[in-house]
Design an enzyme around this catalytic site. Structure first.
Site, PDB file in Angstrom:
ATOM      1  N   LYS A  73     -27.288  19.045  84.077  1.00  0.00           N
ATOM      2  CA  LYS A  73     -27.800  17.970  83.222  1.00  0.00           C
ATOM      3  C   LYS A  73     -29.245  17.738  83.623  1.00  0.00           C
ATOM      4  O   LYS A  73     -29.636  18.012  84.754  1.00  0.00           O
ATOM      5  CB  LYS A  73     -26.996  16.682  83.460  1.00  0.00           C
ATOM      6  CG  LYS A  73     -27.126  15.666  82.360  1.00  0.00           C
ATOM      7  CD  LYS A  73     -26.122  15.907  81.267  1.00  0.00           C
ATOM      8  CE  LYS A  73     -26.287  14.929  80.129  1.00  0.00           C
ATOM      9  NZ  LYS A  73     -25.264  15.127  79.078  1.00  0.00           N
ATOM     10  N   GLY A 179     -18.563   2.472  67.120  1.00  0.00           N
ATOM     11  CA  GLY A 179     -19.755   3.329  67.029  1.00  0.00           C
ATOM     12  C   GLY A 179     -19.645   4.194  65.794  1.00  0.00           C
ATOM     13  O   GLY A 179     -18.625   4.857  65.581  1.00  0.00           O
ATOM     14  N   GLY A 181     -22.073   6.532  64.800  1.00  0.00           N
ATOM     15  CA  GLY A 181     -23.169   7.509  64.843  1.00  0.00           C
ATOM     16  C   GLY A 181     -22.604   8.898  64.650  1.00  0.00           C
ATOM     17  O   GLY A 181     -21.628   9.094  63.918  1.00  0.00           O
ATOM     18  N   ASN A 182     -23.191   9.857  65.335  1.00  0.00           N
ATOM     19  CA  ASN A 182     -22.789  11.251  65.177  1.00  0.00           C
ATOM     20  C   ASN A 182     -21.290  11.437  65.446  1.00  0.00           C
ATOM     21  O   ASN A 182     -20.550  11.926  64.596  1.00  0.00           O
ATOM     22  CB  ASN A 182     -23.658  12.084  66.137  1.00  0.00           C
ATOM     23  CG  ASN A 182     -23.410  13.568  66.000  1.00  0.00           C
ATOM     24  OD1 ASN A 182     -22.274  14.016  66.056  1.00  0.00           O
ATOM     25  ND2 ASN A 182     -24.456  14.340  65.803  1.00  0.00           N
ATOM     26  N   VAL A 183     -20.825  10.992  66.590  1.00  0.00           N
ATOM     27  CA  VAL A 183     -19.427  11.233  66.969  1.00  0.00           C
ATOM     28  C   VAL A 183     -18.471  10.374  66.130  1.00  0.00           C
ATOM     29  O   VAL A 183     -17.528  10.879  65.521  1.00  0.00           O
ATOM     30  CB  VAL A 183     -19.214  10.958  68.478  1.00  0.00           C
ATOM     31  CG1 VAL A 183     -17.766  11.185  68.867  1.00  0.00           C
ATOM     32  CG2 VAL A 183     -20.130  11.829  69.319  1.00  0.00           C
ATOM     33  N   GLY A 184     -18.723   9.071  66.080  1.00  0.00           N
ATOM     34  CA  GLY A 184     -17.811   8.157  65.407  1.00  0.00           C
ATOM     35  C   GLY A 184     -17.677   8.407  63.919  1.00  0.00           C
ATOM     36  O   GLY A 184     -16.567   8.389  63.372  1.00  0.00           O
TER      37      GLY A 184
HETATM   38  P1  NAD Z   1     -25.397   8.115  68.150  1.00  0.00           P
HETATM   39  O1  NAD Z   1     -26.672   7.565  68.657  1.00  0.00           O
HETATM   40  O2  NAD Z   1     -25.410   9.055  66.991  1.00  0.00           O
HETATM   41  O3  NAD Z   1     -24.414   6.905  67.725  1.00  0.00           O
HETATM   42  C1  NAD Z   1     -24.160   5.818  68.540  1.00  0.00           C
HETATM   43  C2  NAD Z   1     -23.561   4.718  67.679  1.00  0.00           C
HETATM   44  O4  NAD Z   1     -23.184   3.645  68.529  1.00  0.00           O
HETATM   45  C3  NAD Z   1     -24.513   4.108  66.656  1.00  0.00           C
HETATM   46  O5  NAD Z   1     -23.839   3.971  65.422  1.00  0.00           O
HETATM   47  C4  NAD Z   1     -24.826   2.723  67.226  1.00  0.00           C
HETATM   48  O6  NAD Z   1     -25.111   1.757  66.240  1.00  0.00           O
HETATM   49  C5  NAD Z   1     -23.526   2.433  67.905  1.00  0.00           C
HETATM   50  N1  NAD Z   1     -23.594   1.316  68.857  1.00  0.00           N
HETATM   51  C6  NAD Z   1     -24.587   0.977  69.699  1.00  0.00           C
HETATM   52  N2  NAD Z   1     -24.268  -0.173  70.336  1.00  0.00           N
HETATM   53  C7  NAD Z   1     -23.040  -0.532  69.892  1.00  0.00           C
HETATM   54  C8  NAD Z   1     -22.172  -1.611  70.172  1.00  0.00           C
HETATM   55  N3  NAD Z   1     -22.500  -2.558  71.026  1.00  0.00           N
HETATM   56  N4  NAD Z   1     -20.981  -1.674  69.523  1.00  0.00           N
HETATM   57  C9  NAD Z   1     -20.633  -0.730  68.621  1.00  0.00           C
HETATM   58  N5  NAD Z   1     -21.421   0.311  68.331  1.00  0.00           N
HETATM   59  C10 NAD Z   1     -22.605   0.400  68.953  1.00  0.00           C
HETATM   60  O7  NAD Z   1     -24.673   8.753  69.416  1.00  0.00           O
HETATM   61  P2  NAD Z   1     -23.552   9.884  69.440  1.00  0.00           P
HETATM   62  O8  NAD Z   1     -24.202  11.207  69.535  1.00  0.00           O
HETATM   63  O9  NAD Z   1     -22.563   9.626  68.375  1.00  0.00           O
HETATM   64  O10 NAD Z   1     -22.893   9.624  70.870  1.00  0.00           O
HETATM   65  C11 NAD Z   1     -21.936   8.589  71.086  1.00  0.00           C
HETATM   66  C12 NAD Z   1     -21.264   8.777  72.417  1.00  0.00           C
HETATM   67  O11 NAD Z   1     -20.624  10.059  72.459  1.00  0.00           O
HETATM   68  C13 NAD Z   1     -22.161   8.759  73.649  1.00  0.00           C
HETATM   69  O12 NAD Z   1     -21.417   8.227  74.714  1.00  0.00           O
HETATM   70  C14 NAD Z   1     -22.420  10.230  73.922  1.00  0.00           C
HETATM   71  O13 NAD Z   1     -22.764  10.456  75.275  1.00  0.00           O
HETATM   72  C15 NAD Z   1     -21.074  10.805  73.578  1.00  0.00           C
HETATM   73  N6  NAD Z   1     -21.095  12.248  73.241  1.00  0.00           N
HETATM   74  C16 NAD Z   1     -21.821  12.702  72.196  1.00  0.00           C
HETATM   75  C17 NAD Z   1     -21.793  14.063  71.884  1.00  0.00           C
HETATM   76  C18 NAD Z   1     -22.541  14.609  70.694  1.00  0.00           C
HETATM   77  O14 NAD Z   1     -22.433  15.822  70.439  1.00  0.00           O
HETATM   78  N7  NAD Z   1     -23.258  13.807  69.926  1.00  0.00           N
HETATM   79  C19 NAD Z   1     -21.042  14.936  72.676  1.00  0.00           C
HETATM   80  C20 NAD Z   1     -20.284  14.435  73.739  1.00  0.00           C
HETATM   81  C21 NAD Z   1     -20.327  13.075  74.004  1.00  0.00           C
END
Ligand code: NAD
Length: 365
Positions: A73, A179, A181-184
């Site tokens: 990392k 959440g 974002g990308n994952v949710g």
């Molecule tokens: P992202 O930035 O696309 O989305 C994050 C989401 O969380 C946003 O919709 C944001 O509004 C929301 N958020 C922020 N504060 C919040 C709160 N208090 N309550 C509810 N929602 C809130 O990020 P992502 O890429 O979707 O990553 C999310 C998580 O998944 C992180 O922990 C990341 O480390 C993990 N992750 C991501 C990937 C990937 O490929 N993107 C892979 C493995 C793990």
């Protein structure tokens, strides 16, 4: 304090470029299975300890997914202004890529993480000079951007396997996703397409709840246009912290770390928690949930779709093949871990760690 143990970390590097003021950290935890794989986190507060903890998670994640990668990392310490300034960001990524010549891709392969995405990977490989030094690159560089939703797709499959393991009916299951974002958003989309009822989603601005189900396609559109899920009008608007205590069968935390903790663990009603985010449950809260027989699919199994797609990109696979690989690996590993946990009467996290450690030990000889 970073505690060294039988697995690593093999290398901890501090990188400083006095002319361009790049302040960065690289931790290569373990390379027994292959080059250390892990994203570049760019925040004002990223520390060596944080990078190490994340590198260690990558060691387990890659071992569990049976990928020829180890754990690594990196972090770039940058102010909020620098993160917003595209020109400065590009400069930092390029000089970081250059500084890692001879290290990446030989013993470290970068990827997106907080505040870095496909464009940042472009700049990193431009500086480094080797296209294999990062994955999650834009399509025109032969990449499979994480923006295609691979991680959410893996979370979706992990959820299906766990529901089946619990004997819950897919068509009856109510799901909340923290959440969007990308994952949710992708996890919610795939689950809704399969017929599960998504009753609540949240983002940083609030939570929208409708016990009869939300239209996920519409939510994605609204989120894209307004930036807020609460602009979706057909439902109750709640504070985002309310999502953890809702009356649902499945809870998918997919945003922040440590959100389920001693302060709210007793409110949880879900029978299944699938960790889309990294470390969304504190270890003391996890212990209580385990005692209450709430099934938790740990982060390094459920959200491995991103790193599996990285492997697919590294191998030059197409998008379709990447999705297929994610489905196969996530299904197999979720099942393996849940069965082992049940057989040995241990938690899924303990079972997953046992398997990962055994594989790394074997590779270390
Ligand atoms: P992202 O930035 O696309 O989305 C994050 C989401 O969380 C946003 O919709 C944001 O509004 C929301 N958020 C922020 N504060 C919040 C709160 N208090 N309550 C509810 N929602 C809130 O990020 P992502 O890429 O979707 O990553 C999310 C998580 O998944 C992180 O922990 C990341 O480390 C993990 N992750 C991501 C990937 C990937 O490929 N993107 C892979 C493995 C793990």
């Amino acid at each position: 304090m970073i505690e060294k143990d039988e697995f690593g970390p093999e290398k901890i590097l501090e990188i400083y470029n006095p002319k361009l003021r790049l302040n960065a950290i690289l931790v290569i935890d373990n390379t027994a299975l292959g080059p250390g794989k892990g994203g570049i986190r760019m925040t004002p507060s990223v520390t060596k300890e944080e990078v190490f903890r994340l590198a260690r998670v990558m060691t387990w994640k890659c071992a569990l997914a049976e990928l020829p990668f180890g754990g690594g990392k990196s972090g770039i310490i940058a102010s909020d202004e620098e993160i917003k300034d595209k020109k400065r960001k590009r400069e930092l990524l390029k000089v970081f890529g250059k500084a890692l010549r001879g290290i990446a891709p030989e013993t470290y392969i970068a990827a997106p993480d907080i505040n870095t995405g496909e464009e940042e990977m472009r700049w990193f490989v431009e500086g480094n000079g080797n296209l294999n030094s990062a994955t999650g690159k834009p399509k025109d560089l032969g990449g499979l951007p994480h923006e295609l939703g691979f991680t959410g797709y893996g979370v979706f499959h992990s959820t299906l396997v766990a529901l089946e393991f619990l004997g819950l009916d897919l068509n009856e299951a109510k799901v909340a996703v923290e959440g969007f974002g990308n994952v949710g958003s992708f996890a919610a989309k795939f689950l809704a397409e399969k017929g599960l009822k998504i009753v609540a989603v949240s983002d940083s601005k609030g939570c929208i709840y409708n016990e009869n189900g939300l239209d996920v396609e519409k939510l994605i559109k609204i989120k894209k246009e307004s930036g807020k899920v609460i602009e979706y009008k057909e439902g109750k608007i709640l504070p985002n912290s309310a999502i953890y205590g809702l009356n649902v069968d499945v809870l998918i935390p997919a945003a922040l770390a440590d959100v389920i903790n001693l302060g709210n663990v007793n409110e949880i009603k879900a029978k299944l928690i699938v960790e889309g985010a990294n470390i969304p449950i504190t270890s003391d809260a996890e212990k209580i949930l385990n005692e209450r027989n709430v099934l938790i699919v740990p982060d390094f199994i459920a959200n491995a779709g991103g790193v599996i797609s990285s492997y697919a990109e590294y191998m030059g696979f197409e998008e379709k093949k990447a999705f297929k690989l994610i489905e196969e690996k996530i299904k197999k590993n979720t099942k393996l871990v849940l069965e082992k946990a049940s057989e040995k009467n241990i938690s899924p996290r303990e079972a997953a760690l046992e398997i990962a450690k055994e594989r790394v030990r074997r590779a270390m000889g």
